[in-house]
Scaffold this motif. Structure first.
Motif, PDB file in Angstrom:
ATOM      1  N   SER A 153      -9.494 -13.521  -3.001  1.00 18.01           N
ATOM      2  CA  SER A 153      -8.352 -13.935  -1.567  1.00 18.01           C
ATOM      3  C   SER A 153      -9.092 -12.876   0.246  1.00 18.01           C
ATOM      4  O   SER A 153      -9.676 -12.384  -0.616  1.00 18.01           O
ATOM      5  CB  SER A 153      -7.103 -13.897  -2.205  1.00 18.01           C
ATOM      6  OG  SER A 153      -7.137 -13.053  -2.246  1.00 18.01           O
ATOM      7  N   LYS A 154      -8.558 -13.479   0.964  1.00 14.26           N
ATOM      8  CA  LYS A 154      -8.541 -13.183   2.280  1.00 14.26           C
ATOM      9  C   LYS A 154      -8.002 -11.792   1.713  1.00 14.26           C
ATOM     10  O   LYS A 154      -8.317 -10.585   2.378  1.00 14.26           O
ATOM     11  CB  LYS A 154      -7.569 -13.459   3.257  1.00 14.26           C
ATOM     12  CG  LYS A 154      -8.270 -13.220   4.659  1.00 14.26           C
ATOM     13  CD  LYS A 154      -7.366 -13.742   5.623  1.00 14.26           C
ATOM     14  CE  LYS A 154      -7.532 -13.137   7.218  1.00 14.26           C
ATOM     15  NZ  LYS A 154      -6.866 -13.989   7.705  1.00 14.26           N
ATOM     16  N   ARG A 155      -6.785 -11.573   1.417  1.00 14.03           N
ATOM     17  CA  ARG A 155      -6.468 -10.319   1.322  1.00 14.03           C
ATOM     18  C   ARG A 155      -6.858  -9.131   0.558  1.00 14.03           C
ATOM     19  O   ARG A 155      -6.933  -7.588   0.820  1.00 14.03           O
ATOM     20  CB  ARG A 155      -4.669 -10.569   0.286  1.00 14.03           C
ATOM     21  CG  ARG A 155      -4.059  -9.146   0.323  1.00 14.03           C
ATOM     22  CD  ARG A 155      -2.029  -9.454   0.021  1.00 14.03           C
ATOM     23  NE  ARG A 155      -2.356  -8.774  -0.552  1.00 14.03           N
ATOM     24  CZ  ARG A 155      -0.878  -8.336  -0.051  1.00 14.03           C
ATOM     25  NH1 ARG A 155       0.140  -9.120  -0.221  1.00 14.03           N
ATOM     26  NH2 ARG A 155      -0.066  -6.577  -0.624  1.00 14.03           N
ATOM     27  N   MET A 156      -7.418  -9.591  -0.366  1.00 12.95           N
ATOM     28  CA  MET A 156      -8.369  -9.075  -1.894  1.00 12.95           C
ATOM     29  C   MET A 156      -9.890  -8.385  -0.971  1.00 12.95           C
ATOM     30  O   MET A 156     -10.584  -7.488  -1.139  1.00 12.95           O
ATOM     31  CB  MET A 156      -8.755  -9.922  -3.360  1.00 12.95           C
ATOM     32  CG  MET A 156      -9.437  -8.569  -4.034  1.00 12.95           C
ATOM     33  SD  MET A 156      -8.698  -8.849  -5.664  1.00 12.95           S
ATOM     34  CE  MET A 156     -10.286  -8.458  -6.968  1.00 12.95           C
ATOM     35  N   ALA A 157     -10.231  -9.439  -0.260  1.00 15.96           N
ATOM     36  CA  ALA A 157     -11.118  -8.966   0.388  1.00 15.96           C
ATOM     37  C   ALA A 157     -10.934  -8.388   1.717  1.00 15.96           C
ATOM     38  O   ALA A 157     -12.184  -6.854   2.106  1.00 15.96           O
ATOM     39  CB  ALA A 157     -11.885 -10.366   0.802  1.00 15.96           C
ATOM     40  N   LEU A 158      -9.766  -8.257   2.013  1.00 13.07           N
ATOM     41  CA  LEU A 158      -9.842  -6.924   3.320  1.00 13.07           C
ATOM     42  C   LEU A 158      -9.237  -6.030   2.737  1.00 13.07           C
ATOM     43  O   LEU A 158      -9.603  -4.559   2.910  1.00 13.07           O
ATOM     44  CB  LEU A 158      -9.051  -7.939   4.094  1.00 13.07           C
ATOM     45  CG  LEU A 158      -7.927  -6.695   5.041  1.00 13.07           C
ATOM     46  CD1 LEU A 158      -9.068  -6.645   6.150  1.00 13.07           C
ATOM     47  CD2 LEU A 158      -7.091  -7.164   5.440  1.00 13.07           C
TER      48      LEU A 158
END
Length: 98
Positions: free
Chosen positions: A4-9
């Motif tokens: 997910s975008k959050r995990m990638a960030l």
């Protein structure tokens, strides 16, 4: 593998923070005695630092690519939504003269 975008960030931030910490530790070690400190470390310690640095660089690359993909997906979805809204507005306009 897709994250997910959050995990990638978060993964990108953690990888960069650990890499920065390794770099700062290396600089401090260099300024405190450089060659003497390098000679006094054993092979296992040196290899673990190298493995940590390589893992950080790989994490920065992986999570950076994932974050870029999530952002481009969001941009495409937003453009598709705007195009659909524009198409609906064009269909709703009455034709003059009728």
């Amino acid at each position: 593998m897709q994250v997910s975008k959050r995990m990638a960030l978060h993964g990108l931030n953690i990888s960069m923070a650990v890499f920065t910490a390794f770099s700062a530790y290396g600089l401090l070690l260099y300024y405190e005695g450089g060659a003497d400190a390098a000679k006094s470390t054993d092979l296992l310690t040196t290899l673990s630092y190298i493995a940590g640095i390589v893992a950080c660089i790989a994490g920065i690359g992986f999570f950076g690519v994932q974050l870029d993909r999530r952002k481009s997906e969001e941009r495409r979805e937003e453009e598709a939504r705007k195009a659909a809204e524009a198409a609906r507005k064009v269909r709703r306009k009455p034709i003059k003269g009728e």
